[in-house]
Write a protein that holds these residues in place. Sequence first.
Motif, PDB file in Angstrom:
ATOM      1  N   ASN A 292      73.628  32.972  15.757  1.00  0.00           N
ATOM      2  CA  ASN A 292      74.863  34.015  15.767  1.00  0.00           C
ATOM      3  C   ASN A 292      76.037  33.641  16.566  1.00  0.00           C
ATOM      4  N   HIS A 293      76.595  32.198  16.138  1.00  0.00           N
ATOM      5  CA  HIS A 293      77.830  31.849  16.835  1.00  0.00           C
ATOM      6  C   HIS A 293      79.054  32.653  16.836  1.00  0.00           C
ATOM      7  N   GLY A 294      79.479  32.818  17.819  1.00  0.00           N
ATOM      8  CA  GLY A 294      80.816  33.580  17.984  1.00  0.00           C
ATOM      9  C   GLY A 294      80.490  34.997  18.518  1.00  0.00           C
ATOM     10  N   HIS A 295      79.292  35.585  18.381  1.00  0.00           N
ATOM     11  CA  HIS A 295      78.823  36.869  18.953  1.00  0.00           C
ATOM     12  C   HIS A 295      78.923  37.244  20.181  1.00  0.00           C
ATOM     13  N   ALA A 296      78.713  36.336  21.115  1.00  0.00           N
ATOM     14  CA  ALA A 296      79.081  36.717  22.560  1.00  0.00           C
ATOM     15  C   ALA A 296      80.554  36.599  22.771  1.00  0.00           C
ATOM     16  N   PHE A 297      81.183  35.630  21.985  1.00  0.00           N
ATOM     17  CA  PHE A 297      82.776  35.670  22.620  1.00  0.00           C
ATOM     18  C   PHE A 297      83.342  36.938  21.565  1.00  0.00           C
ATOM     19  N   ARG A 298      82.961  37.464  20.712  1.00  0.00           N
ATOM     20  CA  ARG A 298      83.387  38.584  20.383  1.00  0.00           C
ATOM     21  C   ARG A 298      83.238  39.790  21.274  1.00  0.00           C
ATOM     22  N   ARG A 299      82.071  39.790  21.903  1.00  0.00           N
ATOM     23  CA  ARG A 299      81.933  40.837  22.631  1.00  0.00           C
ATOM     24  C   ARG A 299      82.595  40.954  23.884  1.00  0.00           C
ATOM     25  N   ILE A 300      83.063  39.802  24.079  1.00  0.00           N
ATOM     26  CA  ILE A 300      84.070  39.628  25.361  1.00  0.00           C
ATOM     27  C   ILE A 300      85.303  39.994  25.049  1.00  0.00           C
ATOM     28  N   LEU A 301      85.848  39.786  23.633  1.00  0.00           N
ATOM     29  CA  LEU A 301      87.205  40.210  23.392  1.00  0.00           C
ATOM     30  C   LEU A 301      87.304  41.626  23.153  1.00  0.00           C
ATOM     31  N   ASP A 302      86.311  42.188  22.414  1.00  0.00           N
ATOM     32  CA  ASP A 302      86.038  43.919  22.324  1.00  0.00           C
ATOM     33  C   ASP A 302      86.075  44.179  23.539  1.00  0.00           C
ATOM     34  N   ALA A 303      85.420  43.878  24.457  1.00  0.00           N
ATOM     35  CA  ALA A 303      85.371  44.568  25.935  1.00  0.00           C
ATOM     36  C   ALA A 303      86.888  44.542  26.416  1.00  0.00           C
ATOM     37  N   LEU A 304      87.690  43.592  26.250  1.00  0.00           N
ATOM     38  CA  LEU A 304      89.008  43.516  26.801  1.00  0.00           C
ATOM     39  C   LEU A 304      89.811  44.286  25.822  1.00  0.00           C
ATOM     40  N   GLU A 305      89.417  44.685  24.524  1.00  0.00           N
ATOM     41  CA  GLU A 305      90.314  45.193  23.680  1.00  0.00           C
ATOM     42  C   GLU A 305      91.435  43.968  23.368  1.00  0.00           C
ATOM     43  N   LEU A 306      90.965  42.776  22.983  1.00  0.00           N
ATOM     44  CA  LEU A 306      91.967  41.787  22.643  1.00  0.00           C
ATOM     45  C   LEU A 306      91.798  41.438  20.971  1.00  0.00           C
ATOM     46  N   PRO A 307      92.717  41.313  20.297  1.00  0.00           N
ATOM     47  CA  PRO A 307      92.552  40.771  18.701  1.00  0.00           C
ATOM     48  C   PRO A 307      92.004  39.691  18.552  1.00  0.00           C
ATOM     49  N   LEU A 308      90.683  39.835  17.978  1.00  0.00           N
ATOM     50  CA  LEU A 308      90.233  38.611  17.403  1.00  0.00           C
ATOM     51  C   LEU A 308      90.865  38.253  16.215  1.00  0.00           C
ATOM     52  N   SER A 309      91.748  38.966  15.526  1.00  0.00           N
ATOM     53  CA  SER A 309      92.301  38.483  14.396  1.00  0.00           C
ATOM     54  C   SER A 309      93.277  37.329  14.564  1.00  0.00           C
ATOM     55  N   ARG A 310      93.779  37.377  15.831  1.00  0.00           N
ATOM     56  CA  ARG A 310      94.792  36.421  16.371  1.00  0.00           C
ATOM     57  C   ARG A 310      94.133  35.069  16.954  1.00  0.00           C
ATOM     58  N   VAL A 311      92.804  34.893  16.710  1.00  0.00           N
ATOM     59  CA  VAL A 311      91.753  33.816  17.309  1.00  0.00           C
ATOM     60  C   VAL A 311      91.440  33.116  16.152  1.00  0.00           C
ATOM     61  N   VAL A 312      91.750  31.613  16.265  1.00  0.00           N
ATOM     62  CA  VAL A 312      91.340  30.810  15.250  1.00  0.00           C
ATOM     63  C   VAL A 312      90.334  29.592  16.082  1.00  0.00           C
ATOM     64  N   LEU A 313      89.148  29.472  15.646  1.00  0.00           N
ATOM     65  CA  LEU A 313      88.236  28.759  16.119  1.00  0.00           C
ATOM     66  C   LEU A 313      88.258  27.348  15.564  1.00  0.00           C
ATOM     67  N   GLN A 314      88.299  26.264  16.246  1.00  0.00           N
ATOM     68  CA  GLN A 314      88.477  24.862  15.739  1.00  0.00           C
ATOM     69  C   GLN A 314      87.293  24.163  15.672  1.00  0.00           C
ATOM     70  N   LEU A 315      86.680  24.021  14.477  1.00  0.00           N
ATOM     71  CA  LEU A 315      85.578  23.251  14.213  1.00  0.00           C
ATOM     72  C   LEU A 315      85.607  21.522  14.230  1.00  0.00           C
ATOM     73  N   PRO A 316      84.697  20.849  14.916  1.00  0.00           N
ATOM     74  CA  PRO A 316      84.977  19.311  14.939  1.00  0.00           C
ATOM     75  C   PRO A 316      84.819  18.749  13.782  1.00  0.00           C
ATOM     76  N   VAL A 317      85.244  17.501  13.382  1.00  0.00           N
ATOM     77  CA  VAL A 317      84.948  16.627  12.430  1.00  0.00           C
ATOM     78  C   VAL A 317      83.455  16.593  12.453  1.00  0.00           C
ATOM     79  N   ALA A 318      82.809  16.687  11.249  1.00  0.00           N
ATOM     80  CA  ALA A 318      81.385  16.727  11.158  1.00  0.00           C
ATOM     81  C   ALA A 318      81.132  15.424  10.333  1.00  0.00           C
ATOM     82  N   THR A 319      79.509  14.912  10.461  1.00  0.00           N
ATOM     83  CA  THR A 319      79.365  13.707   9.831  1.00  0.00           C
ATOM     84  C   THR A 319      78.741  14.613   8.483  1.00  0.00           C
ATOM     85  N   PRO A 320      78.334  13.674   7.403  1.00  0.00           N
ATOM     86  CA  PRO A 320      77.578  14.345   6.415  1.00  0.00           C
ATOM     87  C   PRO A 320      76.472  14.831   6.610  1.00  0.00           C
TER      88      PRO A 320
END
Length: 284
Positions: free
Chosen positions: A134-162
């Motif tokens: 459940n990636h992102g669940h803990a961070f969502r809880r923080i944003l929800d607790a502070l009532e910050l808009p997660l719709s304005r947060v973009v999480l950047q995934l790194p370059v992945a190997t095959p």
Amino acid sequence: MSFPILQKYLTRLSDATGAAGVTSSIWLDHEGRAQGRFFNCTMSSAFQPIRAVATGEVAAYEGLARSVSAQDKGLSLWKLLDHAASDNESIELDRLCRMLHSINFFRQADTAPNAEADLYLNVHDRLLSAVSSNHGHAFRRILDALELPLSRVVLQLPVATPQQGWLLNYVSDNYRRNGFRFAVNVDSAADAVGILDRLRPDVFKFDTRVLHDTEGLLALLQRTREAGVSVVFKRIETDQALQALRELGAAAGVPLLGQGYLLDEPRATLAGVQPQVQPQAVAA
């Protein structure tokens, strides 16, 4: 401030700052900036604008962890994740950075040149496999607790190997289920084509080193335009790279985004940031 719960949280941090016997993983400095500690290193946030290549207007900011420095040019701390002693410490540092950046971004977002700008946050490649589920669940809880808009947060995934393809699928699906948009860093237009239908990212991020592949990028940009996917080019460090991006965007008819030291250095403040390189007319 448009975020009253965040304001109350900052007030509590401010009241606790300097109080005898008070210990906290996050506190405010004398300028009201949130700081944190990992091992023996004090850190805070710096933000580098992501701009529309054609106009120079700010569309977003990337949050970057920096050691605290009086000159506002602290050292990058991201490599601490490479040397953290355990997966749990890696997760702890990552979450601390995300919370610091979110606090420092949204506490001043109203005064930014673009008050609706997004916040881009990195996901270190070690975190892809360190989090059990459940990636992102803990961070969502923080944003929800502070009532910050997660719709304005973009999480950047790194370059992945095959070999990490299945992991990107799993992580990106979890982020989307938790309400986040996500960006994927890619090394080439061909890699992006392979990822586009499989992951359905919101953003692709390229290094300007791929600009030599004009044909491949033009073909990709037609597809990203149809899919509604934004494209950001990072590490813009020369006038030649910036001009090449303007020409590429004009040829594709696509509004490209860009960031780099030619345009802006990362700073703690969002207010009053101006492009250092003015747009030039692109020849027809």
